[in-house]
Structure formats: structure tokens, C-alpha cells
Design an enzyme around this catalytic site. Structure first.
Site, mmCIF file in Angstrom:
data_model
loop_
_atom_site.group_PDB
_atom_site.id
_atom_site.type_symbol
_atom_site.label_atom_id
_atom_site.label_comp_id
_atom_site.label_asym_id
_atom_site.label_seq_id
_atom_site.Cartn_x
_atom_site.Cartn_y
_atom_site.Cartn_z
ATOM 1 N N HIS A 166 3.948 -0.322 -2.966
ATOM 2 C CA HIS A 166 3.515 1.074 -3.231
ATOM 3 C C HIS A 166 3.179 2.105 -4.375
ATOM 4 O O HIS A 166 3.244 1.904 -4.979
ATOM 5 C CB HIS A 166 5.468 2.313 -2.667
ATOM 6 C CG HIS A 166 5.063 3.559 -2.612
ATOM 7 N ND1 HIS A 166 4.700 3.640 -1.160
ATOM 8 C CD2 HIS A 166 4.703 4.904 -2.794
ATOM 9 C CE1 HIS A 166 4.918 5.709 -0.675
ATOM 10 N NE2 HIS A 166 4.709 5.384 -2.075
ATOM 11 N N CYS A 167 1.836 2.408 -4.382
ATOM 12 C CA CYS A 167 1.107 3.052 -4.776
ATOM 13 C C CYS A 167 0.775 4.384 -4.842
ATOM 14 O O CYS A 167 0.292 5.314 -3.928
ATOM 15 C CB CYS A 167 -0.838 2.940 -4.595
ATOM 16 S SG CYS A 167 -2.032 2.834 -5.904
ATOM 17 N N PRO A 168 1.744 4.899 -6.038
ATOM 18 C CA PRO A 168 1.253 6.681 -5.877
ATOM 19 C C PRO A 168 0.750 7.537 -6.393
ATOM 20 O O PRO A 168 0.077 8.373 -5.359
ATOM 21 C CB PRO A 168 2.365 6.402 -7.828
ATOM 22 C CG PRO A 168 2.450 5.507 -7.783
ATOM 23 C CD PRO A 168 1.991 4.493 -6.952
ATOM 24 N N GLY B 92 -0.684 7.158 -2.253
ATOM 25 C CA GLY B 92 0.000 7.978 -1.921
ATOM 26 C C GLY B 92 0.818 6.830 -0.440
ATOM 27 O O GLY B 92 1.126 8.014 0.279
ATOM 28 N N ASN B 93 -0.004 5.982 -0.653
ATOM 29 C CA ASN B 93 0.653 5.717 0.378
ATOM 30 C C ASN B 93 0.940 3.771 -0.007
ATOM 31 O O ASN B 93 1.303 3.229 -1.146
ATOM 32 C CB ASN B 93 -0.664 5.401 0.853
ATOM 33 C CG ASN B 93 -0.709 5.040 2.981
ATOM 34 O OD1 ASN B 93 0.709 4.896 3.066
ATOM 35 N ND2 ASN B 93 -1.358 4.577 3.413
#
Lengths: 467, 173
Positions: A190-192, A195-196
């Protein structure tokens, strides 16, 4: 009118169910006659825009920061450095910069707004079927112990875990993201920054994003250095050059710190692509040599070129969640939400299946515009509840203890802790380190003594015949 | 995407008559949903979409084994064709890369084309093979490609009513 043995449906009951649905929806969806789309009742923690066309994670993370940094740096570059470089070098510099900038922005938006490969949650009858296969003893414990299933993939033993939230055995390479509360196929991380989640469907966009971003930052860095060098070669020296173009220093600082992390990330993901691994698998060491023996990656094609082609140029699977599809007219939630109370195990599933069976019939009735004789939902006393929980006879009239899905969703928001969102702000270098915490997958609370089931290609137990 | 026919108005009349189910419309109106059988995925070849061809025992009395296996094998072939990695998929992928993947907004991918073929095939199978036997297949795409769901209907016109049902099986209509 057919003389059936079913009870005539009461139009008032249909109206009752509609009003009940509309009054119990807390999210302000007042018009129960308007056909609702499936994204409106999606159980995961995602946000939808443009009537379901665009989706992203619930916490958009630092996506605004990412976009802001890219826009600011590129804007400063085109405004302050490009005129000088065009004059002194070539006009291709802003052209190349422009192309890279467009690539970066488009791939970033695609990564953020695309469904990463979310698996829709199992419907109640499916969940019951799986439970039945596993737990033949009919245990009535509230929370069964965690379950795994071992299968053979290319002669490699792979464990499939049971997802308590989605009520299904996760396919291989699938993982449940606690931030988005979804099972994602070929879950990477999950890549902040975007944002997804990054999964099967948007990994190629993500890879294109980080590669083009590393080219862009390197290009801007190189151009700014060239710019300052050329300026300082004049009469005035480096200090004057900096005073003439202070924006370049800002760009230098941003690019300098970004390059290390972005280039490192690109290199890391290039390695993953070439070996057909995911970040999740690499960090967990799923296929590293354990116990002194080589347990290789069963998904690799043992050829770097083939792996790259498969991962980046393979067929694009469709989105499985059908977010713009319409719900059937009686749109009570059909998926199992994890926070619904489970009384004695089987009776809840009775109610869910009854709901399912009743809803399907009501749907077909609504379309066929023939009042079918069926059970009246509002009269639970007249017909006895079937004790064989897996029979979907329409005459079962237990009123399901429905909760609107939105309360289920909002219930999730408060309960799940936001993990490392604080630690990534302000430094792109942290992008490398955020992979680990993001991979925290909720483990079921009672982990005592799971019962692994060994299943080969053709499970011998098959389906248990109904009595 | 065209789904398996679920509404009476969508269904065409079937050319075949078999036992007491004349068409899907009558199936829906006169029969009750007795059970659902789920055909799970077969992961032995990796993450490609493939369903187990093992014949479930609940369908023993409902449909011939060969018909069922043919259906599942054909579906597996369709999915393999959709996910096939070869010249066309590489071409599509490279073209997509060059157009910054914007081409996915414009054209229909090969996967989507094959999914339409699958929907058509399932609809045809339902009409010709499964509905006359009181069964209905749900397109796996509607179940997130996890299972093939086969709905088993009991005909209340026949003598066999499902046990535990609270309705009495009266004779016909």
C-alpha cells in the site's frame, strides 16, 4: 394466477422493505427509488468519484504532497531554468522535460485512481459453503480458529490463508490490505505516496510512474546543475549565479533528496519485475531459501525478459468489483461484513442465505412484473425456519438482521488504527521504509491451533451431500 | 457485460423441452432454489483463472458428468485464452505503454472481449443444457472469479421436494 403453494406476496411488505432500507441508511441517500450503483454499498474503505469511475484508498495519504512536489519542482524548472537553457543549449530540453512531466502525472493518476485488483467479498452462501467444507463438525464457536489450505503450484507447496473479513480463501499472491480493508490480487504494497494499494491491475502504472519519475528528477537535477554551472562560468561566479536563480536551489534540494529514494525504489522494483516477485513476498521472504533448501518462486518463468514482459505487458485483467453496476432493486447488503455479530454460527448464515434467496426472487419478480407467490418478509411466525441451513427455499421467512453496509463501513473507520501515516511526511526517502509497515495484515485474534487442510488438485472430500 | 439471464423478460424461449422445465422462465416461477453448488478455483498452474473439473456429488442426479466437465473445461479454455501471454498481448501492452496506458480508456482489451464470449457461452449453456435440468450457472465474473456458482432448483411440480422445506408440495398448478 397460478395456484402455488407459496404465500401471496404482500405489496405492502415490499413497500415496507423499501422504506426500511431508505430510513436506515445513514449516509443521506434518501431516494430509494433511484437505482443505486454497487460502489455506493462497497464494503471496503475506498473512496469513489465521478459516479464510481474513479476510486482510491480511504486515506489518500500524502498524494497531495506527491502531486504538489512534482508540480512545484517542474513548474520552477520550466519557469526559471528552461529559458536560460533554451537560449544557451537547445530547445529540446523543455520538450523532453515536458514529455517526462506528462508521463509522470498521467501514470501517477492512473496508479492512484485505478482499482488495484480488489477481490469482492464472498457472498453469504459462498462463505457458508466454504465454512461447511472446512468445519464438518459443525462447531458453533463464535470465531473459528484461523485456517489455511495448502496447495501445490508448480510442485511448490503454497499456503492459502482464510480471510476473515472477506470470508474466503485468498488466492495465491493475494493479501488483505488493512488500510483499504480489501483483499487485493497480487498485492505488492500500500503506497501512501499514491494513496492506493499497488496490486495486479495497477502495478504497471506504478512501475511506469517511478521509472519516469526517476528520469524526471535526474533530468531536472542535471539541467539545474548545468544551468548553474553555465551561469557561474560568466563573470559573476557561483554566488551571483545562485542569487540570479534562487529557484534552482530549491529544485536542487528537492531533486537531491528525491533521487536517492526514487532511484533506489526503481532499482528495487526492476529487480522485482525481473524475478516476478511482489514487495510483499520479497519482504516476507516467502521464496527465499529456508531450512537449507531452495524453495524457489513458483510464479517465475526463469527468464528475466519473459518475467518483465509478463508483469508489464501482460493482459490487463478487468476490475472485479463492478463498481458502476446497478444493485438489484431490493438492495440490502449481500456481502458479509466483518463486524456483524455472529450469534450461534449457523443461524446467522441461515438468515443471510434466506436474505439472498428472497432477494433473488424479488429481483426476478420485479423484472417480470408478475406478483409471485412467495413468503411475505414481514411475517416470520407463519412458516417454520428450516433447520437445514443450506436450503435456499423461498419459504424461509426469517427476517435477516440486516445492517446497511454504510454503517459497516463507518464502523471500520473508527476501529482500524492508521498505521504509519505520520512517519512518511516530509521526506521522500521514507518511501523505501514505508513498505514494511504497510504490509501489516490483520491476523485473526485467536491463533490457537489452526487446522491445516492439505488439498491437492482434486480434493477427495468433495461436497458433502445435503440431508 | 451480458450476464446470465436472471429475469424472465430477458429469456428467450428454449427450443428444447426436458422433463418439467420448459424454459428458464418457468424454472424461476415454479421452482424454488434448493441449493447452490460452488466450483472452486484450481491453483495448480499458478494464478491463472482455472476451475476444478471435479464433479460435485450434489449434481450427481441432475446432470451427466460429461456435460458438466465439458462446460468447465470450455470455460477454462476461454480463461486461458484471455490470459494467454503471446504476441497479441505483448503488442497490446507495448502500445499501452507508449500511449501512457491511455489506450485502455479507448479500446476494449482482449480480456474483455473474451469475457463477453464467456458470458454468451454461459447463457447458451444455461438455455440448452442446464435449465432443462433445473440448474443455472452464474457467470464467475459476477462472483469475483472465485467460483462457478451453480444454482440447483427443485421443481415443486415433481414429487421430490427438498427436505425441511416448509411448503407442501402440492401437485402442479
Amino acid at each position: 394466477m397460478k395456484n402455488c403453494e407459496y404465500q401471496q406476496i404482500d405489496p405492502g411488505a415490499l413497500g415496507t422493505s423499501n422504506t426500511r432500507t431508505s430510513t436506515t441508511l445513514p449516509c443521506g441517500r434518501k431516494n430509494s427509488q433511484r437505482p443505486r450503483r454497487k460502489w455506493e454499498v462497497f464494503p471496503g474503505k475506498n473512496r469513489f468519484f465521478c459516479d464510481g469511475r474513479i476510486m482510491m484508498g480511504r486515506q489518500c495519504g500524502v498524494l497531495p504532497l506527491t502531486i504538489g512536489l512534482i508540480l512545484i519542482t517542474s513548474g520552477l524548472f520550466f519557469t526559471f531554468d528552461c529559458p536560460f537553457l533554451v537560449h544557451h543549449l537547445t530547445v529540446f530540453i523543455p520538450v523532453i522535460g515536458g514529455v517526462l512531466f506528462v508521463f509522470v502525472i498521467i501514470t501517477l493518476l492512473q496508479t492512484s485512481f485505478t482499482d488495484p485488483g480488489i477481490l469482492p467479498r464472498a457472498l453469504p452462501d459462498e462463505a457458508v459453503d466454504i465454512e461447511r467444507q472446512i468445519d464438518n463438525s459443525g462447531s458453533s464457536t463464535y470465531r473459528p480458529p484461523p485456517r489455511t489450505k495448502e496447495i501445490l503450484i508448480n510442485d511448490q507447496v503454497v499456503k492459502l490463508k482464510y480471510c476473515f473479513t472477506c470470508k474466503m480463501f485468498r488466492p495465491p499472491r493475494t493479501s488483505h490490505c488493512s488500510l483499504c480493508d480489501n483483499c487485493v490480487e497480487r498485492f505488492d504494497h500500500h503506497c501512501p505516496w499514491v494513496g492506493n494499494c499497488v496490486g495486479k491491475r495497477n502495478y504497471r502504472f506504478f512501475y511506469a510512474f517511478i521509472v519516469s519519475l526517476s528520469f524526471l528528477t535526474s533530468f531536472i537535477f542535471g539541467c539545474v546543475i548545468t544551468h548553474l554551472t553555465l551561469r557561474s562560468q560568466g563573470v559573476n561566479g557561483i554566488i551571483q549565479a545562485i542569487q540570479d536563480s534562487p529557484a534552482s536551489i530549491a529544485e536542487l534540494v528537492i531533486c537531491f533528496f528525491s533521487i536517492w529514494s526514487i532511484l533506489g525504489l526503481s532499482g528495487f522494483h526492476t529487480y522485482l519485475v525481473a524475478s516476478n516477485l511482489t514487495t510483499n513476498e520479497d519482504i516476507k521472504g516467502s521464496w527465499s531459501s529456508k531450512r537449507g533448501e531452495e524453495s524457489g518462486n513458483p510464479y517465475t518463468y526463469n527468464n528475466i525478459f519473459t518475467n518483465c514482459c509478463v508483469v508489464l505487458c501482460g493482459p490487463m485483467p478487468p476490475s472485479l468489483i463492478d463498481r458502476r453496476g446497478f444493485l438489484p432493486p431490493d438492495d440490502a447488503p449481500q456481502t458479509v461484513t466483518s463486524d456483524t455479530e455472529l450469534p450461534p454460527f449457523m443461524s446467522k448464515n441461515d438468515a443471510n442465505m434466506c436474505t439472498q434467496g428472497t432477494k433473488e426472487l424479488l429481483e426476478s419478480m420485479a423484472h417480470s412484473s408478475v406478483i409471485q407467490s412467495t413468503c411475505a418478509p414481514g411475517t416470520p411466525k407463519t412458516a417454520p425456519v428450516s433447520q437445514e441451513s443450506l436450503l435456499h427455499t423461498i419459504s424461509i421467512t426469517v427476517s435477516p438482521p440486516n445492517r446497511p453496509p454504510s454503517t459497516g463501513c463507518s464502523g471500520h473507520q473508527a476501529l482500524r488504527p492508521i498505521d504509519v501515516s505520520c512517519s512518511q511526511k516530509g521526506n521522500k526517502r521514507a518511501a523505501l521504509h514505508t513498505h514494511k509497515p504497510m504490509l501489516r495484515v490483520p491476523s485473526p485474534p485467536c491463533s490457537l491451533g489452526h487446522s491445516p487442510i492439505i488439498l491437492s488438485d482434486a480434493p477427495d472430500m468433495g461436497f458433502i451431500p445435503l440431508n | 457485460m451480458i450476464s446470465a439471464p436472471r429475469t424472465a423478460t430477458d429469456r428467450t424461449k428454449l427450443p428444447y423441452c426436458h422433463e418439467s422445465f420448459h424454459n428458464l422462465q418457468e424454472l424461476r416461477h415454479s421452482a424454488s432454489l434448493a441449493n447452490k453448488v460452488f466450483i472452486q478455483r484450481d491453483y495448480t498452474d499458478g494464478t491463472v483463472c482455472k476451475f476444478q473439473t471435479k464433479f460435485p456429488s450434489e449434481l450427481d442426479s441432475r446432470i451427466e458428468r460429461t456435460l458438466f466437465e465439458d462446460t468447465v473445461k470450455t470455460l477454462n479454455n476461454y480463461y486461458a485464452e484471455a490470459e494467454k501471454i503471446g504476441g497479441q498481448s505483448y503488442l497490446e501492452g507495448c502500445l499501452a505503454c507508449l500511449t501512457v496506458y491511455l489506450i485502455f480508456l479507448c479500446i476494449e482489451t482482449r480480456y474483455e472481449k473474451v469475457l463477453k464470449k464467456i458470458s454468451w457461452y454461459i447463457q447458451e449453456q444455461n438455455e440448452k443444457v442446464y435449465a432443462p435440468r433445473g440448474l443455472l450457472i452464474t457467470d464467475p465474473i459476477e462472483r469475483g472469479m472465485r467460483v462457478i456458482e451453480i444454482s440447483v432448483y427443485e421443481d415443486h411440480g415433481s414429487s421430490g421436494s427438498s427436505s425441511g422445506s416448509s411448503t407442501t408440495s402440492s401437485s402442479g398448478r
